[in-house]
Design a protein around this motif. Structure first.
Motif, mmCIF file in Angstrom:
data_model
loop_
_atom_site.group_PDB
_atom_site.id
_atom_site.type_symbol
_atom_site.label_atom_id
_atom_site.label_comp_id
_atom_site.label_asym_id
_atom_site.label_seq_id
_atom_site.Cartn_x
_atom_site.Cartn_y
_atom_site.Cartn_z
ATOM 1 N N UNK A 1 0.842 -1.204 0.000
ATOM 2 C CA UNK A 1 0.000 0.000 0.000
ATOM 3 C C UNK A 1 0.874 1.249 0.000
ATOM 4 N N UNK A 2 0.666 2.111 -1.006
ATOM 5 C CA UNK A 2 1.355 3.395 -1.050
ATOM 6 C C UNK A 2 0.328 4.512 -0.890
ATOM 7 N N UNK A 3 0.682 5.515 -0.097
ATOM 8 C CA UNK A 3 -0.220 6.614 0.242
ATOM 9 C C UNK A 3 -0.059 7.761 -0.749
ATOM 10 N N UNK A 4 -1.174 8.250 -1.293
ATOM 11 C CA UNK A 4 -1.130 9.290 -2.316
ATOM 12 C C UNK A 4 -1.109 10.698 -1.728
ATOM 13 N N UNK A 5 -0.358 11.591 -2.394
ATOM 14 C CA UNK A 5 -0.283 12.989 -1.949
ATOM 15 C C UNK A 5 -0.299 13.932 -3.147
ATOM 16 N N UNK A 6 -1.011 15.046 -2.979
ATOM 17 C CA UNK A 6 -1.048 16.102 -3.993
ATOM 18 C C UNK A 6 -0.559 17.397 -3.348
ATOM 19 N N UNK A 7 0.597 17.931 -3.770
ATOM 20 C CA UNK A 7 1.029 19.227 -3.236
ATOM 21 C C UNK A 7 0.149 20.340 -3.784
ATOM 22 N N UNK A 8 -0.218 21.263 -2.923
ATOM 23 C CA UNK A 8 -1.119 22.340 -3.337
ATOM 24 C C UNK A 8 -0.367 23.673 -3.361
#
Length: 305
Positions: free
Chosen positions: A216-223
């Protein structure tokens, strides 16, 4: 090892894996893909190539993956069920493998009404769970969906997506279980901002033993800005806590991009401590050049060989 995937090897060796997403261009040019691969290849372990994301016509993920490989990166092609029937999907899987591609993320795909061909017809001959199972059977049983045998199987490392923030929340871990049973080897989640909710989801995932069956890899979106963060709060399936909005709003506009990067780096370090999380997936849409800075600030360097 099930496959020749470098990504699979890194997971098996116990590394905390880092992947990033690149959107192919709305043209026949390879320049953007090559440029982004050169930026990312020493900072991430795999590069996702989206498949006509938001139903907008773009360079194919398979062609983009070849440019990534030629530039020294490890591609992960995305394949949606929206645009192809089972014949076309199996054909493209064979073709991708023959070109040297070893990682495949199976997705349903955004509805065509969101894109630039709104009157086009969707397909959805298979759903994402069926596509995962189709790839697994092709790889492990050397059989097409019709049951016919093939001589050389596509030994793909199979990925899926999951959203811990959709409703009803109580069924989200069960939904992942279906994909794991179908044959998923790794997972990339929806963008995480609400870490307490993500922790609760991971607790359910671990209670079901799924973390021992899938990486499981955790998703991230820089804002980049308060406005961008506020916009995402209204997107279905996203969860943006008020304290993050207040934090970004309290920063001068010209410094908000730096604050967005700092926030993501801090969240990555926090998520890394959650049992069952095996890596992170960074989706820096149209901001790929900032991924190395995020990886460095999150203390994820050096990357394994």
């Amino acid at each position: 090892m099930k496959t020749e995937s470098r990504l699979e090897r890194l997971f098996n060796e116990g590394n905390f894996v880092v992947t990033a997403e690149v959107g192919p261009p709305k043209s026949a040019s390879s320049k953007g893909i090559i440029k982004n691969t050169e930026i990312l290849k020493d900072y991430v372990d795999g590069i996702n190539l989206t498949d006509n994301q938001t139903a907008i016509v773009r360079l194919s993920s398979i062609a983009a993956a070849v440019h990534v490989m030629n530039t020294g990166g490890e591609p992960i092609i995305q394949m949606t069920c929206r645009d192809r029937n089972r014949i076309a999907m199996q054909s493209d899987i064979l073709g991708a493998y023959s070109l040297g591609i070893r990682n495949l993320l199976c997705l349903s795909g955004d509805h065509q009404s969101f894109g630039n061909h709104q009157t086009g017809k969707n397909v959805y001959d298979l759903d994402s769970v069926q596509l995962i199972n189709c790839v697994k059977n092709m790889r492990d049983e050397k059989r097409f969906l019709c049951g016919e045998e093939m001589k050389v199987e596509p030994r793909m490392y199979i990925g899926c997506a999951e959203n811990p923030f959709g409703d009803p929340f109580e069924f989200r871990a069960m939904r992942l279980a279906k994909k794991v049973t179908a044959g998923a080897d790794f997972v990339q989640t929806q963008a995480i901002f609400d870490i307490p909710r993500f922790k609760r989801w991971m607790e359910m995932v671990c209670d079901m033993g799924l973390h021992e069956k899938v990486n499981i890899t955790a998703g991230f979106v820089p804002c980049k800005s308060y406005g961008g963060l506020k916009y995402m709060k209204d997107v279905p399936g996203m969860a943006i806590p008020d304290h993050l909005l207040a934090r970004m709003k309290g920063v001068p506009k010209e410094k908000q991009p730096d604050e967005g990067i700092a926030m993501v780096a801090e969240m990555i370090q926090e998520v890394r401590e959650i049992p069952g999380v095996r890596g992170v997936h960074i989706m820096a849409v149209m901001w790929e050049e900032k991924v190395p800075e995020i990886v460095e600030k999150a203390r994820l360097l050096p990357r394994p060989q």
